[in-house]
Motif scaffolding. Sequence first.
Motif, PDB file in Angstrom:
ATOM      1  N   LEU A   5      -5.948  46.790  57.946  1.00  0.00           N
ATOM      2  CA  LEU A   5      -5.163  45.688  57.407  1.00  0.00           C
ATOM      3  C   LEU A   5      -4.734  46.072  55.999  1.00  0.00           C
ATOM      4  O   LEU A   5      -5.448  46.785  55.300  1.00  0.00           O
ATOM      5  N   HIS A   6      -3.593  45.595  55.595  1.00  0.00           N
ATOM      6  CA  HIS A   6      -3.143  45.897  54.242  1.00  0.00           C
ATOM      7  C   HIS A   6      -3.202  44.653  53.372  1.00  0.00           C
ATOM      8  O   HIS A   6      -3.042  43.541  53.842  1.00  0.00           O
ATOM      9  N   GLU A   7      -3.444  44.900  52.110  1.00  0.00           N
ATOM     10  CA  GLU A   7      -3.604  43.840  51.143  1.00  0.00           C
ATOM     11  C   GLU A   7      -2.325  43.017  51.044  1.00  0.00           C
ATOM     12  O   GLU A   7      -1.252  43.470  51.408  1.00  0.00           O
ATOM     13  N   GLY A  35      -2.346  45.491  46.280  1.00  0.00           N
ATOM     14  CA  GLY A  35      -0.982  45.937  46.511  1.00  0.00           C
ATOM     15  C   GLY A  35      -0.654  47.162  45.694  1.00  0.00           C
ATOM     16  O   GLY A  35      -0.934  47.190  44.493  1.00  0.00           O
ATOM     17  N   GLN A  36      -0.070  48.166  46.340  1.00  0.00           N
ATOM     18  CA  GLN A  36       0.231  49.430  45.654  1.00  0.00           C
ATOM     19  C   GLN A  36       1.701  49.822  45.721  1.00  0.00           C
ATOM     20  O   GLN A  36       2.069  50.911  45.312  1.00  0.00           O
ATOM     21  N   GLU A  37       2.549  48.955  46.257  1.00  0.00           N
ATOM     22  CA  GLU A  37       3.939  49.359  46.470  1.00  0.00           C
ATOM     23  C   GLU A  37       4.851  49.040  45.296  1.00  0.00           C
ATOM     24  O   GLU A  37       5.913  49.637  45.147  1.00  0.00           O
ATOM     25  N   GLY A  38       4.461  48.095  44.463  1.00  0.00           N
ATOM     26  CA  GLY A  38       5.278  47.744  43.320  1.00  0.00           C
ATOM     27  C   GLY A  38       4.514  46.827  42.392  1.00  0.00           C
ATOM     28  O   GLY A  38       3.510  46.226  42.780  1.00  0.00           O
ATOM     29  N   VAL A  79       1.107  42.564  41.438  1.00  0.00           N
ATOM     30  CA  VAL A  79       1.052  43.800  42.217  1.00  0.00           C
ATOM     31  C   VAL A  79       1.437  43.430  43.636  1.00  0.00           C
ATOM     32  O   VAL A  79       1.002  42.404  44.166  1.00  0.00           O
ATOM     33  N   ARG A  80       2.250  44.259  44.265  1.00  0.00           N
ATOM     34  CA  ARG A  80       2.888  43.881  45.528  1.00  0.00           C
ATOM     35  C   ARG A  80       2.527  44.812  46.670  1.00  0.00           C
ATOM     36  O   ARG A  80       2.523  46.035  46.527  1.00  0.00           O
ATOM     37  N   TYR A  81       2.187  44.196  47.799  1.00  0.00           N
ATOM     38  CA  TYR A  81       2.234  44.883  49.084  1.00  0.00           C
ATOM     39  C   TYR A  81       3.219  44.119  49.944  1.00  0.00           C
ATOM     40  O   TYR A  81       3.154  42.894  50.022  1.00  0.00           O
ATOM     41  N   THR A  82       4.131  44.813  50.604  1.00  0.00           N
ATOM     42  CA  THR A  82       5.205  44.161  51.333  1.00  0.00           C
ATOM     43  C   THR A  82       4.681  43.447  52.571  1.00  0.00           C
ATOM     44  O   THR A  82       4.063  44.057  53.439  1.00  0.00           O
ATOM     45  N   THR A  83       4.919  42.140  52.644  1.00  0.00           N
ATOM     46  CA  THR A  83       4.683  41.394  53.892  1.00  0.00           C
ATOM     47  C   THR A  83       6.017  40.787  54.300  1.00  0.00           C
ATOM     48  O   THR A  83       6.674  41.292  55.184  1.00  0.00           O
ATOM     49  N   ALA A  84       6.430  39.705  53.655  1.00  0.00           N
ATOM     50  CA  ALA A  84       7.755  39.149  53.921  1.00  0.00           C
ATOM     51  C   ALA A  84       8.776  39.860  53.041  1.00  0.00           C
ATOM     52  O   ALA A  84       8.579  40.016  51.848  1.00  0.00           O
ATOM     53  N   VAL A  92      10.514  43.372  44.155  1.00  0.00           N
ATOM     54  CA  VAL A  92       9.374  43.539  43.255  1.00  0.00           C
ATOM     55  C   VAL A  92       9.368  42.396  42.244  1.00  0.00           C
ATOM     56  O   VAL A  92      10.409  42.010  41.706  1.00  0.00           O
ATOM     57  N   GLN A  93       8.216  41.839  41.988  1.00  0.00           N
ATOM     58  CA  GLN A  93       8.071  40.697  41.080  1.00  0.00           C
ATOM     59  C   GLN A  93       7.532  41.150  39.720  1.00  0.00           C
ATOM     60  O   GLN A  93       6.991  42.248  39.627  1.00  0.00           O
TER      61      GLN A  93
END
Length: 458
Positions: A5-7, A35-38, A79-84, A92-93
């Motif tokens: 599962l991802h955060e 979250g590690q994407e942004g 910190v972002r992990y993409t879900t929606a 990115v926020q």
Amino acid sequence: MFDELHEECGVFGAYRVSSAAALSYYGLHALQHRGQEGCGIAVSDGKNISCQKGKGLISEVFNEESLSKFNGDIAVGHVRYTTAGGNTIENVQPFLSVSHKGTLALVHNGQIVNAKELRCKMEDEGSIFQGTSDSEIVLHLIQRQKGSLLEKIQKTAQMMEGAFAILVMSENSIYAVRDKYGLRPLSYAKVQDGYCISSETCAYDVIAGTDIVDIKPGEIVKFSDGKVEHFSYTNDIKHCLCAMEYIYFSRPDSTLDGINVHLFRKKSGVLLAEYDKDLEADIVIGVPDSSISAASGYAEARRLPYEMGLIKNRYVARTFIQPTQELRDRGVRMKLSAIRSIVENKRIVLIDDSIVRGTTSKRIVRLLKEAGALEVHMRIASPMICSPCFYGVDTSTKEELIASRMNVDELKEYIQADSLKFLNVEDLCKIKGGTGLCTACFDKQYPTELYSYKKIVE
């Protein structure tokens, strides 16, 4: 590649603290596992809000020079992990809104299940969106309401269905909002002469936060004029904190709604041990890292040695899916290694936190047996994940979940374990005690309306 599962995401805010940007950097660093994407930080100096964000880890997007350019004692970060939405820079926020009434910065953890309906309605009425994230919708909704900023946020929160922990920052205030089900964690703590807000309490250890307060479901906490004020936006509240926060997502040193994550996981291992009073085994091994606490609880309850039979290589980046089985298996060996001298000729109880797609479990069992294990009995410190999640976890279809098409015996054969057992939902809920958990991914008991997602679970 790996069926973890991802955060979801993590939010952090700082109010009336010196070097708010630097403090937010450290807070977000503590939340990096979410979250590690942004990531991004917005800072206010009381008159203007400035923002920096980018794709990648917090240490890749920010450095000492960039942080030194931020002046202000109020900040929000993400910190972002993409879900929606997709993994693009537009999503990115923080998100910023600039109007004649001032600037707002917003960060959001969770997922709005009626986002599609809200967005379509606003687009038909003339709204223009820059990205595809459901979080951008929240900012639009706030700006469309009438009244004070507090009243706008209250009205917006009443319109949204789903999971959200939201921070809204103006030039001189922060509003922290938690969904009426409490699906996503959110708390605040005293720091210096001000306050910090965070998705997890582990961030407060880094920045010397004290006097931690959990924000309640359906509550808005306003930080303004040096004061902290609590408001409710609804009386229709439930306590349904996402069970996966305890099982997998949160750091073991975090405390969520008054319960420490490590102790929750350890108790799940103790309960698993009650299922195995007659099982003969030599050692207990936990799959690093989120299963270590449960494994230690199981080992103590069964009076079996806990051993570090699997080693995780922490310097392996995400690997791409390889075209052959041989290369895929090599990818697993890059990430996990079995210690032959510990597992050889041993009957092993292997503890993991969950099985999502099943491929990693199968490869770990094979890894241990190739290292000489006589038996591998797999125990999962959560129930079978058989239903998709629409509250910020990246399991949005039933097809992704192996438990939706296999029973326990079939799954045992698939992963080639000698036996397989899962914690049941009733025991999981016992650990939490008086307040509830969202267990929808285990039992399809969704606490909210699902809107357009409903057809996925039918």
